[in-house]
Design an enzyme around this catalytic site. Structure first.
Site, PDB file in Angstrom:
ATOM      1  N   ARG A  10       0.836  -1.199   0.000  1.00  0.00           N
ATOM      2  CA  ARG A  10       0.000   0.000   0.000  1.00  0.00           C
ATOM      3  C   ARG A  10       0.876   1.256   0.000  1.00  0.00           C
ATOM      4  O   ARG A  10       1.950   1.285   0.606  1.00  0.00           O
ATOM      5  CB  ARG A  10      -0.923   0.023   1.220  1.00  0.00           C
ATOM      6  N   HIS A  11       0.372   2.295  -0.641  1.00  0.00           N
ATOM      7  CA  HIS A  11       1.093   3.568  -0.735  1.00  0.00           C
ATOM      8  C   HIS A  11       1.258   4.237   0.622  1.00  0.00           C
ATOM      9  O   HIS A  11       0.580   3.906   1.605  1.00  0.00           O
ATOM     10  CB  HIS A  11       0.353   4.514  -1.673  1.00  0.00           C
ATOM     11  N   ARG A  60       0.008   8.778  -5.817  1.00  0.00           N
ATOM     12  CA  ARG A  60       0.440   8.362  -4.482  1.00  0.00           C
ATOM     13  C   ARG A  60       1.050   6.961  -4.500  1.00  0.00           C
ATOM     14  O   ARG A  60       1.991   6.676  -3.758  1.00  0.00           O
ATOM     15  CB  ARG A  60      -0.718   8.446  -3.489  1.00  0.00           C
ATOM     16  N   GLU A  84      -7.210   2.361  -7.064  1.00  0.00           N
ATOM     17  CA  GLU A  84      -8.135   2.160  -5.942  1.00  0.00           C
ATOM     18  C   GLU A  84      -9.565   2.014  -6.457  1.00  0.00           C
ATOM     19  O   GLU A  84      -9.891   2.408  -7.589  1.00  0.00           O
ATOM     20  CB  GLU A  84      -8.034   3.340  -4.964  1.00  0.00           C
ATOM     21  N   HIS A 151      -3.476   0.227  -3.434  1.00  0.00           N
ATOM     22  CA  HIS A 151      -4.272   0.963  -2.454  1.00  0.00           C
ATOM     23  C   HIS A 151      -5.005  -0.012  -1.537  1.00  0.00           C
ATOM     24  O   HIS A 151      -5.289  -1.148  -1.923  1.00  0.00           O
ATOM     25  CB  HIS A 151      -5.271   1.855  -3.181  1.00  0.00           C
TER      26      HIS A 151
END
Length: 214
Positions: A10-11, A60, A84, A151
Site C-alpha cells: 500500500r502507498h 500516491r 483504488e 491501495h
C-alpha cells in the site's frame, strides 16, 4: 518444488488519509510523512530482491513505487487496473459527511449493497479487474519476487478475488496501514501449483516459516 512471491504494497500517507477523506481514484499526492514512509519501507523491501515493480498509475502509489525502484534499480511499470476502488460521489468526503449527504445510500452500502452511491464501483468489480491485471502481468514473466504497489481497498478486494475467497468473507480482513504490505506466495510442483496468503498488513520482511504444515 519452487516458489514465487507477489508483495502487495500500500502507498504512503496522504493529507486525505490524515483527514479521513475517501480518496478512491482521486489523484492525491503523498504528504511529507508518506514520502518518508515510502523511503523507509523501500529499504526493508529491497532485502527481498524484487526484480519487477508494477504500480497503480495514481500518483500516491507511483511515488511510493519509485522509492523502491530507486533503491533496487528496477524501473516501475504502471497498471491502471491496480487503481483504488472508485467510490463515486463519496470521494473527498469524510465518513460523517458521507452519511449526512447520502443516508439511504450509506445504509445500503454497509448492508452490502454498494450500488446506491452515485457512480460508485463495487468491491467485487474492483477485485475482478485487479485479478485480471495481476494474472496477465504474472503470465508475462517468471520473476521470483514481484512488488505490486496499490491501495488499501483494492488490495484487499484483489487479494481475496485472486485467491477465490467467497465475497461474504472479504470484510473479515482488516484494513491496511500506509506502506504496509501483504504477500501472496505461489508454490509450484511438476504436477501442480498453489497460491496462498503468507503475510497480511506486515511491515517487516517475510521470513521462512518453520512448520509441519507445508
Amino acid at each position: 518444488m519452487n516458489t514465487r512471491q507477489v508483495v502487495l504494497w500500500r502507498h504512503g500517507r496522504t493529507a486525505w488519509n490524515l483527514a479521513g477523506r475517501v480518496q478512491g481514484t482521486s489523484d492525491i499526492e503523498l504528504d511529507d510523512v508518506g514520502r518518508r514512509q515510502a523511503g523507509e519501507a523501500a529499504e526493508r523491501l529491497a532485502a527481498l530482491g524484487p526484480t519487477r515493480i508494477i504500480s497503480s498509475d495514481l500518483v500516491r502509489a507511483h511515488a511510493t513505487a519509485q522509492a523502491l525502484g530507486a533503491v533496487v534499480g528496477v524501473e516501475v511499470e504502471l497498471e491502471p487496473r491496480f487503481r483504488e476502488i472508485h467510490f463515486g460521489a463519496r470521494e473527498g468526503l469524510t465518513w460523517q459527511q458521507a452519511w449526512e449527504q447520502f443516508p439511504v445510500g450509506m445504509k445500503a452500502w454497509v448492508s452490502g449493497d454498494e450500488t446506491q452511491i452515485p457512480d460508485s464501483e463495487t468491491h467485487r468489480g474492483a477485485g475482478d479487474r485487479f485479478t485480471e491485471g495481476l494474472r496477465e502481468r504474472l503470465a508475462e514473466t517468471d520473476d521470483e519476487v514481484v512488488v505490486v504497489v496499490a491501495h488499501g481497498g483494492v488490495i484487499r478486494s484483489g487479494a481475496c478475488a485472486f485467491l477465490g475467497f467467497p465475497l461474504e468473507t472479504w470484510g473479515l480482513f482488516g484494513g491496511l496501514d500506509n506502506c504496509s504490505w501483504s504477500v501472496l506466495q505461489e508454490t509450484r510442483h511438476e504436477q501442480w501449483s498453489r497460491w496462498r496468503m503468507t503475510e497480511w498488513n506486515a511491515d517487516n520482511v517475510p521470513r521462512p516459516v518453520l512448520s509441519d504444515d507445508q
